[in-house]
Motif scaffolding. Structure first.
Motif, PDB file in Angstrom:
ATOM      1  N   VAL A  29       0.812  -1.215   0.000  1.00  0.00           N
ATOM      2  CA  VAL A  29       0.000   0.000   0.000  1.00  0.00           C
ATOM      3  C   VAL A  29       0.852   1.275   0.000  1.00  0.00           C
ATOM      4  O   VAL A  29       0.626   2.200  -0.787  1.00  0.00           O
ATOM      5  CB  VAL A  29      -0.971  -0.016   1.203  1.00  0.00           C
ATOM      6  CG1 VAL A  29      -1.459   1.379   1.522  1.00  0.00           C
ATOM      7  CG2 VAL A  29      -2.149  -0.941   0.912  1.00  0.00           C
TER       8      VAL A  29
ATOM      9  N   ARG B 189       1.186   4.227  -2.976  1.00  0.00           N
ATOM     10  CA  ARG B 189       1.016   5.667  -2.737  1.00  0.00           C
ATOM     11  C   ARG B 189       2.231   6.471  -3.177  1.00  0.00           C
ATOM     12  O   ARG B 189       2.092   7.520  -3.821  1.00  0.00           O
ATOM     13  CB  ARG B 189       0.808   5.918  -1.244  1.00  0.00           C
ATOM     14  CG  ARG B 189      -0.595   5.639  -0.815  1.00  0.00           C
ATOM     15  CD  ARG B 189      -0.668   5.791   0.682  1.00  0.00           C
ATOM     16  NE  ARG B 189      -2.035   5.700   1.121  1.00  0.00           N
ATOM     17  CZ  ARG B 189      -2.390   5.391   2.358  1.00  0.00           C
ATOM     18  NH1 ARG B 189      -1.466   5.149   3.264  1.00  0.00           N
ATOM     19  NH2 ARG B 189      -3.653   5.330   2.680  1.00  0.00           N
TER      20      ARG B 189
ATOM     21  N   MET C 202       2.372   6.718  -6.901  1.00  0.00           N
ATOM     22  CA  MET C 202       1.433   7.701  -7.452  1.00  0.00           C
ATOM     23  C   MET C 202       1.950   9.134  -7.256  1.00  0.00           C
ATOM     24  O   MET C 202       1.896   9.950  -8.178  1.00  0.00           O
ATOM     25  CB  MET C 202       0.059   7.543  -6.796  1.00  0.00           C
ATOM     26  CG  MET C 202      -0.659   6.270  -7.225  1.00  0.00           C
ATOM     27  SD  MET C 202      -2.023   5.804  -6.100  1.00  0.00           S
ATOM     28  CE  MET C 202      -3.280   6.955  -6.651  1.00  0.00           C
TER      29      MET C 202
ATOM     30  N   THR D  16     -13.491  11.390   5.047  1.00  0.00           N
ATOM     31  CA  THR D  16     -13.909   9.975   5.030  1.00  0.00           C
ATOM     32  C   THR D  16     -12.733   9.010   4.979  1.00  0.00           C
ATOM     33  O   THR D  16     -12.926   7.796   5.002  1.00  0.00           O
ATOM     34  CB  THR D  16     -14.784   9.669   3.788  1.00  0.00           C
ATOM     35  OG1 THR D  16     -13.962   9.795   2.609  1.00  0.00           O
ATOM     36  CG2 THR D  16     -15.960  10.628   3.672  1.00  0.00           C
ATOM     37  N   HIS D  17     -11.524   9.533   4.878  1.00  0.00           N
ATOM     38  CA  HIS D  17     -10.343   8.664   4.792  1.00  0.00           C
ATOM     39  C   HIS D  17     -10.181   7.885   6.104  1.00  0.00           C
ATOM     40  O   HIS D  17     -10.268   8.467   7.178  1.00  0.00           O
ATOM     41  CB  HIS D  17      -9.105   9.531   4.531  1.00  0.00           C
ATOM     42  CG  HIS D  17      -7.902   8.737   4.140  1.00  0.00           C
ATOM     43  ND1 HIS D  17      -7.276   7.865   4.985  1.00  0.00           N
ATOM     44  CD2 HIS D  17      -7.195   8.681   2.981  1.00  0.00           C
ATOM     45  CE1 HIS D  17      -6.240   7.318   4.365  1.00  0.00           C
ATOM     46  NE2 HIS D  17      -6.177   7.803   3.140  1.00  0.00           N
ATOM     47  N   PRO D  18      -9.951   6.571   6.010  1.00  0.00           N
ATOM     48  CA  PRO D  18      -9.894   5.755   7.231  1.00  0.00           C
ATOM     49  C   PRO D  18      -8.825   6.200   8.238  1.00  0.00           C
ATOM     50  O   PRO D  18      -8.988   5.964   9.432  1.00  0.00           O
ATOM     51  CB  PRO D  18      -9.614   4.337   6.710  1.00  0.00           C
ATOM     52  CG  PRO D  18      -9.203   4.488   5.288  1.00  0.00           C
ATOM     53  CD  PRO D  18      -9.831   5.747   4.797  1.00  0.00           C
TER      54      PRO D  18
ATOM     55  N   ARG E 297      -3.721  13.157  -1.466  1.00  0.00           N
ATOM     56  CA  ARG E 297      -3.266  11.868  -0.935  1.00  0.00           C
ATOM     57  C   ARG E 297      -2.652  12.068   0.442  1.00  0.00           C
ATOM     58  O   ARG E 297      -1.810  12.944   0.614  1.00  0.00           O
ATOM     59  CB  ARG E 297      -2.199  11.307  -1.881  1.00  0.00           C
ATOM     60  CG  ARG E 297      -2.738  10.216  -2.765  1.00  0.00           C
ATOM     61  CD  ARG E 297      -1.693   9.840  -3.775  1.00  0.00           C
ATOM     62  NE  ARG E 297      -2.191  10.114  -5.114  1.00  0.00           N
ATOM     63  CZ  ARG E 297      -1.518  10.709  -6.086  1.00  0.00           C
ATOM     64  NH1 ARG E 297      -0.280  11.094  -5.914  1.00  0.00           N
ATOM     65  NH2 ARG E 297      -2.091  10.918  -7.251  1.00  0.00           N
ATOM     66  N   ARG E 298      -3.042  11.252   1.390  1.00  0.00           N
ATOM     67  CA  ARG E 298      -2.484  11.409   2.725  1.00  0.00           C
ATOM     68  C   ARG E 298      -1.122  10.712   2.816  1.00  0.00           C
ATOM     69  O   ARG E 298      -0.401  10.864   3.801  1.00  0.00           O
ATOM     70  CB  ARG E 298      -3.440  10.896   3.803  1.00  0.00           C
ATOM     71  CG  ARG E 298      -4.767  11.604   3.790  1.00  0.00           C
ATOM     72  CD  ARG E 298      -4.614  13.099   4.073  1.00  0.00           C
ATOM     73  NE  ARG E 298      -3.890  13.253   5.328  1.00  0.00           N
ATOM     74  CZ  ARG E 298      -3.008  14.205   5.604  1.00  0.00           C
ATOM     75  NH1 ARG E 298      -2.738  15.114   4.687  1.00  0.00           N
ATOM     76  NH2 ARG E 298      -2.415  14.269   6.750  1.00  0.00           N
TER      77      ARG E 298
ATOM     78  N   ALA F  85      -9.310   6.854  -4.231  1.00  0.00           N
ATOM     79  CA  ALA F  85      -8.238   5.866  -4.422  1.00  0.00           C
ATOM     80  C   ALA F  85      -7.364   5.804  -3.177  1.00  0.00           C
ATOM     81  O   ALA F  85      -7.014   4.717  -2.696  1.00  0.00           O
ATOM     82  CB  ALA F  85      -7.386   6.235  -5.636  1.00  0.00           C
ATOM     83  N   ASP F  86      -7.036   6.953  -2.639  1.00  0.00           N
ATOM     84  CA  ASP F  86      -6.169   6.988  -1.458  1.00  0.00           C
ATOM     85  C   ASP F  86      -6.885   6.456  -0.223  1.00  0.00           C
ATOM     86  O   ASP F  86      -6.287   5.749   0.598  1.00  0.00           O
ATOM     87  CB  ASP F  86      -5.691   8.420  -1.209  1.00  0.00           C
ATOM     88  CG  ASP F  86      -4.585   8.470  -0.182  1.00  0.00           C
ATOM     89  OD1 ASP F  86      -3.581   7.743  -0.383  1.00  0.00           O
ATOM     90  OD2 ASP F  86      -4.721   9.174   0.828  1.00  0.00           O
ATOM     91  N   ALA F  87      -8.161   6.767  -0.083  1.00  0.00           N
ATOM     92  CA  ALA F  87      -8.934   6.252   1.055  1.00  0.00           C
ATOM     93  C   ALA F  87      -9.076   4.732   0.949  1.00  0.00           C
ATOM     94  O   ALA F  87      -8.922   4.017   1.945  1.00  0.00           O
ATOM     95  CB  ALA F  87     -10.300   6.927   1.109  1.00  0.00           C
TER      96      ALA F  87
ATOM     97  N   LEU G 182      -6.996   2.733  -0.417  1.00  0.00           N
ATOM     98  CA  LEU G 182      -5.683   2.172  -0.048  1.00  0.00           C
ATOM     99  C   LEU G 182      -5.500   2.132   1.468  1.00  0.00           C
ATOM    100  O   LEU G 182      -4.682   1.363   1.969  1.00  0.00           O
ATOM    101  CB  LEU G 182      -4.554   3.003  -0.675  1.00  0.00           C
ATOM    102  CG  LEU G 182      -4.251   2.729  -2.143  1.00  0.00           C
ATOM    103  CD1 LEU G 182      -3.313   3.789  -2.692  1.00  0.00           C
ATOM    104  CD2 LEU G 182      -3.635   1.340  -2.331  1.00  0.00           C
TER     105      LEU G 182
END
Lengths: 140, 140, 140, 140
Positions: free
Chosen positions: A52, A56, A59, B9-11, B74-75, C39-41, C43
């Motif tokens: 994962v 990232r 990307m 909403t990102h986990p 992107r985080r 996509a990032d979430a 992942l």
């Protein structure tokens, strides 16, 4: 690719191509393609959950490389500080992605090649940065 | 745009949205669109020859903003140094493009709006940079 | 975003903005950001292995939307066939990504919002396509 | 570039590389770089006013090629219709840009090389399209 050949035809450049910058352009586009490909290959691996962070960074690196390749392609009226700042971001994104891919290089051939492309692009950015005329603005 | 809503909403993020970074994402995409539009409008002006540097800076700024918007979206597992370096390039590209567009703002409404969008994005990058956890790597 | 405001200032456009096309531009940039975020979430979710196809379609959709937003921003001397072909690719990429995200919408809020953004962009592309002057070239 | 080498390492592809598609990926990235370079060189010419349409088509072609190269790089779980629609847009954007650059090829070496790169990419898209499994969705 024909970045150097094209840059040589620019009306402001004729005869004075910055070879390090032209090579950096090609390395950026090459690295962007390889990173996009590595992200997709990682997504196809069974152990995707272990990859994962690699996906990232792939990307991020692909996006940063594409923009860096475009910025370095444009001679932009000598706007050296923007080129510098962008190539510095690129050098860093490549180093990060390479370090991650190197950890998976033995297991995944796509990560091995990707690490190689990232290291090449990292070096190409460093060489291009060294070739630019000194700017005071970008030093910060 | 719904960057903040999405990031929420990102986990890994739930409940702790960095609002400055979310605003920066939206400013980047907005500025990219405006710069692409300004470049095209400049190309349509009769005095295009006087707007050449403006078009170039528009193109650089659009590309840098798009990538910055994607990177900040992107985080990226906390890869703060890459975000920092990219936002710094963006802050600079916006400042350059704004300064050029401001010179044509009285004559061309598209340059006036573009200068405004660039200044907003420049500020949004600065605020986002201030909101990030300190990183030592990106200080160089 | 201010796509419509900007397009209205274009020297060839003044007074005759194609509102459907301007809305499509904004929908494309919005959808690109949302897809990159989804996509990032994805992942970041524990069940990433179940979301692999979703991530891929998110990435495709983000790229296609960005380019479509840029192409539709540029008035490109009336080069309608290229705009048409690109918006058709975008309508399709959005439909595919929406259909996939809808399957995860109950479990993942980011997929629910992303499906929504994709459906909006799909519709915006369709409306923009209907608003363009007929071209014979692009019919193939 | 190493698109073919990378695609060969994809877990779903091993041993069955679609060479036409891999070549198309490389042609897309090459053409994007050349078009970005040609736009910038045109902006540097004294007779920039005569090259406005060339610059616009260069910009469109560069954007469409980049996205097409990324979409064709990703094997996207067999999402053939999106690849098809995107490559069709690319074939068209290349043809338009080539036709315009060919008109300036005698005067400007950058336009001559750019026309060449666009024609190569146009052919590479056509060959890649012919190599894809038939899809019914994309036929419209």
């Amino acid at each position: 690719m024909r970045a150097e050949q094209m840059i040589a035809t620019h009306p402001h450049v004729r005869g004075e191509v910055n070879t390090a910058l032209a090579r950096c352009v090609e390395a950026c586009f090459d690295c962007a393609q390889v990173c996009a490909s590595c992200a997709d290959a990682c997504l196809g691996e069974e152990m995707v959950a272990e990859l994962v962070q690699c996906i990232r960074l792939n990307m991020d690196c692909a996006d940063v490389c594409l923009t860096s390749g475009l910025i370095a392609t444009r001679r932009s009226g000598g706007d050296v500080p923007v080129i510098e700042a962008q190539l510095r971001a690129c050098e860093l994104a490549c180093a990060r992605c390479a370090a991650e891919c190197e950890q998976h290089a033995e297991k995944h051939e796509h990560c091995r090649i990707c690490a190689e492309a990232c290291r090449e692009c990292e070096r190409a950015c460093r060489d291009a940065l060294a070739s630019l005329p000194r700017s005071s603005t970008a030093a910060h």
